[in-house]
Each structure stands twice: as structure tokens, then as C-alpha cells.
Design a protein around this motif. Structure first.
Motif, PDB file in Angstrom:
ATOM      1  N   ALA A 108       0.853  -1.193   0.000  1.00 29.80           N
ATOM      2  CA  ALA A 108       0.000   0.000   0.000  1.00 29.80           C
ATOM      3  C   ALA A 108       0.887   1.240   0.000  1.00 29.80           C
ATOM      4  CB  ALA A 108      -0.914   0.014   1.221  1.00 29.80           C
ATOM      5  N   VAL A 109       0.355   2.309  -0.535  1.00 29.70           N
ATOM      6  CA  VAL A 109       1.025   3.606  -0.502  1.00 29.70           C
ATOM      7  C   VAL A 109       0.546   4.331   0.750  1.00 29.70           C
ATOM      8  CG1 VAL A 109       1.378   5.808  -1.662  1.00 29.70           C
ATOM      9  CG2 VAL A 109       1.198   3.704  -3.011  1.00 29.70           C
ATOM     10  N   LEU A 110       1.482   4.684   1.645  1.00 29.84           N
ATOM     11  CA  LEU A 110       1.158   5.301   2.929  1.00 29.84           C
ATOM     12  C   LEU A 110       1.720   6.713   3.009  1.00 29.84           C
ATOM     13  CD1 LEU A 110       2.240   2.316   5.234  1.00 29.84           C
ATOM     14  CD2 LEU A 110       0.024   2.650   4.108  1.00 29.84           C
ATOM     15  N   PRO A 111       1.141   7.550   3.876  1.00 29.24           N
ATOM     16  CA  PRO A 111       1.779   8.846   4.153  1.00 29.24           C
ATOM     17  C   PRO A 111       3.184   8.612   4.683  1.00 29.24           C
ATOM     18  CG  PRO A 111      -0.469   8.803   4.999  1.00 29.24           C
ATOM     19  CD  PRO A 111      -0.149   7.404   4.578  1.00 29.24           C
ATOM     20  N   ILE A 112       4.122   9.427   4.300  1.00 26.82           N
ATOM     21  CA  ILE A 112       5.525   9.165   4.599  1.00 26.82           C
ATOM     22  C   ILE A 112       5.841   9.183   6.093  1.00 26.82           C
ATOM     23  CG2 ILE A 112       6.380  11.552   4.504  1.00 26.82           C
ATOM     24  CD1 ILE A 112       8.700  10.432   2.739  1.00 26.82           C
ATOM     25  N   ASP A 113       5.043   9.906   6.895  1.00 27.49           N
ATOM     26  CA  ASP A 113       5.325  10.023   8.328  1.00 27.49           C
ATOM     27  C   ASP A 113       4.463   9.103   9.186  1.00 27.49           C
ATOM     28  OD1 ASP A 113       2.992  11.309   7.787  1.00 27.49           O
ATOM     29  OD2 ASP A 113       3.438  13.117   8.945  1.00 27.49           O
ATOM     30  N   GLU A 114       3.724   8.178   8.565  1.00 25.93           N
ATOM     31  CA  GLU A 114       2.904   7.239   9.327  1.00 25.93           C
ATOM     32  C   GLU A 114       3.717   6.000   9.673  1.00 25.93           C
ATOM     33  OE1 GLU A 114      -0.030   7.395  10.667  1.00 25.93           O
ATOM     34  OE2 GLU A 114      -0.500   9.403   9.919  1.00 25.93           O
ATOM     35  N   ASN A 115       3.982   5.820  10.989  1.00 23.74           N
ATOM     36  CA  ASN A 115       4.819   4.706  11.440  1.00 23.74           C
ATOM     37  C   ASN A 115       4.192   3.923  12.583  1.00 23.74           C
ATOM     38  OD1 ASN A 115       7.228   5.293   9.734  1.00 23.74           O
ATOM     39  ND2 ASN A 115       7.254   7.192  10.933  1.00 23.74           N
ATOM     40  N   GLY A 210       9.340 -17.348   6.502  1.00 25.77           N
ATOM     41  CA  GLY A 210       9.896 -16.039   6.825  1.00 25.77           C
ATOM     42  C   GLY A 210       8.955 -14.895   6.509  1.00 25.77           C
ATOM     43  N   VAL A 211       9.309 -13.733   7.050  1.00 29.77           N
ATOM     44  CA  VAL A 211       8.562 -12.501   6.826  1.00 29.77           C
ATOM     45  C   VAL A 211       9.562 -11.420   6.433  1.00 29.77           C
ATOM     46  CG1 VAL A 211       6.994 -10.787   7.827  1.00 29.77           C
ATOM     47  CG2 VAL A 211       6.912 -13.170   8.626  1.00 29.77           C
ATOM     48  N   SER A 212       9.237 -10.675   5.402  1.00 30.66           N
ATOM     49  CA  SER A 212      10.121  -9.589   4.971  1.00 30.66           C
ATOM     50  C   SER A 212       9.287  -8.379   4.584  1.00 30.66           C
ATOM     51  CB  SER A 212      10.988 -10.022   3.775  1.00 30.66           C
ATOM     52  OG  SER A 212      10.165 -10.295   2.651  1.00 30.66           O
ATOM     53  N   GLU A 213       9.917  -7.221   4.548  1.00 29.96           N
ATOM     54  CA  GLU A 213       9.214  -6.017   4.129  1.00 29.96           C
ATOM     55  C   GLU A 213      10.190  -5.045   3.479  1.00 29.96           C
ATOM     56  OE1 GLU A 213       9.044  -3.207   8.066  1.00 29.96           O
ATOM     57  OE2 GLU A 213       7.597  -4.857   7.954  1.00 29.96           O
ATOM     58  N   THR A 225       5.817   3.588  -0.342  1.00 28.19           N
ATOM     59  CA  THR A 225       5.158   2.330  -0.689  1.00 28.19           C
ATOM     60  C   THR A 225       5.685   1.249   0.242  1.00 28.19           C
ATOM     61  OG1 THR A 225       4.939   2.965  -3.005  1.00 28.19           O
ATOM     62  CG2 THR A 225       4.750   0.630  -2.493  1.00 28.19           C
ATOM     63  N   PHE A 226       4.772   0.673   0.982  1.00 32.58           N
ATOM     64  CA  PHE A 226       5.101  -0.369   1.941  1.00 32.58           C
ATOM     65  C   PHE A 226       4.689  -1.719   1.369  1.00 32.58           C
ATOM     66  CE2 PHE A 226       3.209  -3.157   5.207  1.00 32.58           C
ATOM     67  CZ  PHE A 226       4.317  -3.408   5.995  1.00 32.58           C
ATOM     68  N   LYS A 227       5.592  -2.682   1.418  1.00 31.82           N
ATOM     69  CA  LYS A 227       5.273  -4.025   0.950  1.00 31.82           C
ATOM     70  C   LYS A 227       5.783  -5.038   1.952  1.00 31.82           C
ATOM     71  CE  LYS A 227       5.682  -7.304  -2.873  1.00 31.82           C
ATOM     72  NZ  LYS A 227       6.203  -7.567  -4.225  1.00 31.82           N
ATOM     73  N   GLN A 228       4.899  -5.936   2.344  1.00 32.50           N
ATOM     74  CA  GLN A 228       5.258  -6.973   3.307  1.00 32.50           C
ATOM     75  C   GLN A 228       4.905  -8.340   2.710  1.00 32.50           C
ATOM     76  OE1 GLN A 228       3.150  -7.365   7.278  1.00 32.50           O
ATOM     77  NE2 GLN A 228       5.171  -6.641   7.942  1.00 32.50           N
ATOM     78  N   THR A 229       5.800  -9.290   2.875  1.00 32.58           N
ATOM     79  CA  THR A 229       5.599 -10.618   2.304  1.00 32.58           C
ATOM     80  C   THR A 229       5.968 -11.685   3.332  1.00 32.58           C
ATOM     81  OG1 THR A 229       6.162  -9.807   0.089  1.00 32.58           O
ATOM     82  CG2 THR A 229       6.234 -12.179   0.424  1.00 32.58           C
ATOM     83  N   PHE A 230       5.170 -12.730   3.401  1.00 35.56           N
ATOM     84  CA  PHE A 230       5.577 -13.879   4.205  1.00 35.56           C
ATOM     85  C   PHE A 230       5.304 -15.161   3.412  1.00 35.56           C
ATOM     86  CE2 PHE A 230       1.142 -13.280   5.519  1.00 35.56           C
ATOM     87  CZ  PHE A 230       0.642 -14.567   5.553  1.00 35.56           C
ATOM     88  N   TYR A 231       6.042 -16.190   3.739  1.00 34.98           N
ATOM     89  CA  TYR A 231       5.900 -17.462   3.014  1.00 34.98           C
ATOM     90  C   TYR A 231       6.037 -18.630   3.981  1.00 34.98           C
ATOM     91  CZ  TYR A 231      10.958 -18.146   3.364  1.00 34.98           C
ATOM     92  OH  TYR A 231      12.222 -18.335   3.839  1.00 34.98           O
ATOM     93  N   TYR A 232       5.420 -19.744   3.636  1.00 33.80           N
ATOM     94  CA  TYR A 232       5.552 -20.966   4.421  1.00 33.80           C
ATOM     95  C   TYR A 232       5.128 -22.134   3.534  1.00 33.80           C
ATOM     96  CZ  TYR A 232       0.459 -20.751   5.089  1.00 33.80           C
ATOM     97  OH  TYR A 232      -0.892 -20.708   4.872  1.00 33.80           O
ATOM     98  N   TYR A 233       5.532 -23.308   3.900  1.00 35.39           N
ATOM     99  CA  TYR A 233       5.319 -24.488   3.073  1.00 35.39           C
ATOM    100  C   TYR A 233       3.927 -25.073   3.317  1.00 35.39           C
ATOM    101  CZ  TYR A 233       6.223 -28.894   0.696  1.00 35.39           C
ATOM    102  OH  TYR A 233       6.163 -29.964  -0.156  1.00 35.39           O
TER     103      TYR A 233
END
Length: 237
Positions: A108-115, A210-213, A225-233
């Protein structure tokens, strides 16, 4: 050749045609022959042209079927949430790769100062209900619990080392849920993941996960632009 043939083909007892008539007959025969040759050549050309057209059509059909099958395997949905006083849209992707690993990502595209936000994924929920983005605007009580938990872990110094359990602060997660979060203060920021038991049980037991971003910043528009991905078998289908 045809001139000689037409001059000699008439029987003896008939009146032979004039020279002018013979020439016309020769012209007519030659015209018929040329027309026939042209038609045969044209048919040959059509046959030659037809093959690559058939091959191209077959490739196009095969590609279409392949594209359809790939597209059908990837599940995509839109995630709506509130952040920074705005309603935003995110994208959720979910598919199983050829090695049997389920790949889930949210961007998602987020405001730059939103943490300050949390995301809860539910891998067993139906599409459209499997991602929740939580902010101070949508669930301040949940975010307060998360901050108290984070403080218990890091202490006032902000150095990790606490042994607190997230469940002790009233945050419960199902076996099918994964929680990721980001918290920030004026001088520090924290993040982490909790839950996600499904990534280590059943078919996933003993397999990698694992989880990555990642972030991509657009300073001109004050967004990221924030992107988060996780994977598992999950196993090969």
C-alpha cells in the motif's frame, strides 16, 4: 506450338479457319493457361501462408490458456483501511509457487510520516476478510495494548530484553493468524511479528518460512510504498 497444333487439327473435309481466327484461338487458349497457372500459384502461396498463420494462432491460444491458468492460481483482493485521516487502498496477493510454498504479500502507498500500525493476516479466512490494517484511528485500544506490550519488552531504555507475553496484554491471535506491527516515538521505532503458528506446524513443520518487508520513498509526494511478504510451506498441489 499451339499455333502449329491449331493449324493442323482440322479434318481435311472441313473448311480451315482464317489466319485471324487461328490467332484469336491461340490467344484464348494462352489466356486460359495463364489464368490456370496463376490460380495454382495463388493456391500454393495461400497454402504456404496458411501454415505460419495456423502456428501463430496455436501459440496465441496456448499462451492464453497458460496465462489464464496462472492468473487463476493467484488470488488478488483490495484492502481498505484508514490512516492519517484518509481512506487508503492496499493490495493483497496470495498464491502457491511451484515448490509448494504459499506466498502472501500486502502492499500500500502510505503517508511518509505514518509509522504506527498493525496488520493481522488470517490465512484461513475468505478473500476480502483475510487482512486487517489496524491504526490509532480504527482501534486505539488495540494499539494501546500493543504499546504497553512493546514497553514491557524493551523497558524505558528501549533495549530489548523483557520476557513479557503479548497474551498478557489482552491481545489474542488464532492459530491461523499472523500479527505484524510498527510503532514509533519521537526518538525510536519498533517492529515485530507475533503468532503465525501455521508457519511451523503441519506440512510446514521443519520447512523454511519467513517474513520480509520493504519501503520505497517518494519525497516529492510525501508518500512511501510499503510491501510486506511472508511465506511458508503448504505442499505441492
Amino acid at each position: 506450338m499451339f499455333d502449329e497444333f491449331l493449324r493442323n487439327c482440322q479434318p481435311e473435309d472441313e473448311i480451315k479457319p482464317s489466319k485471324e481466327r487461328v490467332e484469336k484461338n491461340i490467344s484464348a487458349v494462352m489466356s486460359l493457361i495463364e489464368t490456370k497457372d496463376a490460380e495454382e500459384n495463388d493456391m500454393t502461396k495461400r497454402k504456404v501462408r496458411l501454415k505460419p498463420l495456423i502456428i501463430a494462432a496455436a501459440i496465441a491460444i496456448f499462451s492464453g490458456v497458460l496465462l489464464l491458468s496462472v492468473s487463476a492460481a493467484i488470488q488478488v483482493s483490495t484492502v481498505n483501511f484508514f490512516m492519517g485521516g484518509m481512506e487508503l487502498d492496499g493490495e493483497y496477493y496470495d498464491y502457491v509457487d511451484i515448490k509448494g510454498f504459499r506466498q502472501v504479500s500486502f502492499s500500500a502507498v502510505l503517508p511518509i510520516d505514518e509509522n504506527n500500525f498493525a496488520i493481522i493476516y488470517d490465512v484461513d479466512a475468505p478473500m476480502g476478510e483475510n487482512v486487517r490494517v489496524i491504526t490509532d484511528e480504527t482501534d486505539p485500544d488495540f494499539m494501546d495494548k500493543l504499546r504497553r506490550y512493546q514497553k514491557a519488552i524493551n523497558g524505558d531504555s528501549g533495549i530489548p530484553g523483557g520476557t513479557a507475553d503479548i497474551w498478557d496484554f489482552g491481545i489474542t491471535l488464532k492459530e491461523s493468524e499472523l500479527l505484524t506491527y510498527r510503532l514509533a516515538t519521537s526518538n525510536s521505532s519498533f517492529g515485530g511479528t507475533r503468532g503465525g503458528n501455521f508457519m511451523h506446524t503441519g506440512a510446514a513443520d521443519g520447512k523454511s518460512s519467513g517474513v520480509s518487508e520493504e519501503y520505497t520513498y517518494d519525497f516529492e509526494n510525501q508518500t512511501k510504498t510499503f510491501k510486506q511478504t511472508f511465506y511458508y510451506y503448504v505442499g505441492k498441489e
